[in-house]
Scaffold this active site. Structure first.
Site, PDB file in Angstrom:
ATOM      1  N   SER A  41      34.815  20.292  26.402  1.00 48.63           N
ATOM      2  CA  SER A  41      34.647  19.866  27.784  1.00 48.63           C
ATOM      3  C   SER A  41      33.398  19.335  28.808  1.00 48.63           C
ATOM      4  O   SER A  41      33.870  18.195  28.613  1.00 48.63           O
ATOM      5  CB  SER A  41      33.532  21.904  27.530  1.00 48.63           C
ATOM      6  OG  SER A  41      33.924  22.678  29.175  1.00 48.63           O
ATOM      7  N   ASP A 170      39.491  25.812  28.634  1.00 46.26           N
ATOM      8  CA  ASP A 170      38.577  24.643  28.201  1.00 46.26           C
ATOM      9  C   ASP A 170      38.346  25.062  26.751  1.00 46.26           C
ATOM     10  O   ASP A 170      38.886  25.464  25.300  1.00 46.26           O
ATOM     11  CB  ASP A 170      37.062  25.686  28.519  1.00 46.26           C
ATOM     12  CG  ASP A 170      35.925  24.450  28.779  1.00 46.26           C
ATOM     13  OD1 ASP A 170      35.855  24.344  27.140  1.00 46.26           O
ATOM     14  OD2 ASP A 170      35.050  25.232  29.170  1.00 46.26           O
TER      15      ASP A 170
END
Length: 278
Positions: A41, A170
């Site tokens: 991320s 993610d």
């Protein structure tokens, strides 16, 4: 005689991940570089810049320039970069408006970085999640902005690119602090956890987005804790960032200050580990 091989994992946590920058400053101040970086991320975003050859100081200056305030960010995006707003947005049906992850990564990452992951100065692993197979994916080659765009794809907010027809979200969903991918062949493994906890309530009721993102932080925190309990890294740094929300990108200077004690901790522990090996 070469120094110890150090693996570095930079975890996800949205704006809290700006605290990774002071941690990278520790490496520059000690005159050492990680032998491999695994990023998830925002850890993939910051890690990409460092693996691409930027110093931590350069990354700090770049980030502060972009995030000093909302007006400066808009001027950069739509003035200097001349980005078409519609290139950043994805409408997937009524009521489903997302930011395009790949376009966002391309906007934020400096254009001076190598285009391919395999061409970065430091070996780099980008962690993402294959939504269709429910599996953690490690991206080590191919277009950098595409991989980072997949890793930062927060469900409901940022739309990730597709790989082989599969939707990617993610990397925090499966591995929020990917120190296991920075372990092989390393003498020291360092992990930086910026998942934190949901921000303390400031009013009588929390908004829907705050509840949704805060719930993700709970998930990330639990998954990171379980992985750490099974096989912990040598150094585990967790800056005290609970007072920041995932969207507090324009509080970058406050995040840096708050990360100061964790930076000092990392420097002490890393110096001690290096001396113990020497």
């Amino acid at each position: 005689m070469s120094g110890p091989r150090i693996g570095l994992a930079l975890g996800g946590g949205s704006a809290r991940g700006l605290a990774h920058i002071p941690m990278l400053e520790v490496f520059d101040e000690l005159g050492i570089k990680p032998s491999v970086i695994a990023g998830c991320s925002i850890g993939a975003l910051v890690g990409a810049a460092y693996a691409g050859g930027m110093s931590a100081r350069d990354i700090r200056e770049w980030a502060e320039r972009l995030l000093s305030n909302r007006l400066s960010a808009l001027r950069y995006a739509f003035g200097e970069k001349r980005v078409n707003p519609f290139d950043l947005l994805a409408l997937k049906g009524l009521g489903s408006l997302h930011l395009q992850g790949e376009a966002l990564a391309g906007l934020v990452l400096p254009g001076t970085l190598p285009k391919l992951i395999e061409d970065l100065a430091i070996p780099f692993k980008v962690i993402a999640t294959d939504f269709d197979t429910m599996a953690e994916i490690v991206l080590q080659e191919g277009p950098l902005v595409t991989a980072v765009g997949a890793s930062i794809a927060i469900p409901g907010v940022i739309l990730g690119p597709k790989y082989d027809g599969h939707a990617y979200v993610d990397g925090c969903i499966t591995n929020p602090v990917p120190f296991d991918h920075a372990r092989q062949g390393m003498d020291i493994v360092v992990a930086v956890d910026v998942t934190g906890r949901p921000r303390p309530a400031t009013g009588a009721h929390r908004g829907n987005m705050e509840l949704a993102v805060g719930s993700l932080f709970i998930l990330f925190h639990q998954v990171a804790g379980l992985r750490r309990a099974i096989n912990p890294p040598d150094i585990y740094i967790r800056p005290a960032l609970d007072g920041f929300s995932g969207g507090d990108f324009f509080r970058i200077k406050d995040v840096m200050v708050q990360a100061g004690p964790a930076k000092d901790q990392l420097k002490r522990e890393l110096e001690a580990r290096i001396l113990a090996i020497a």
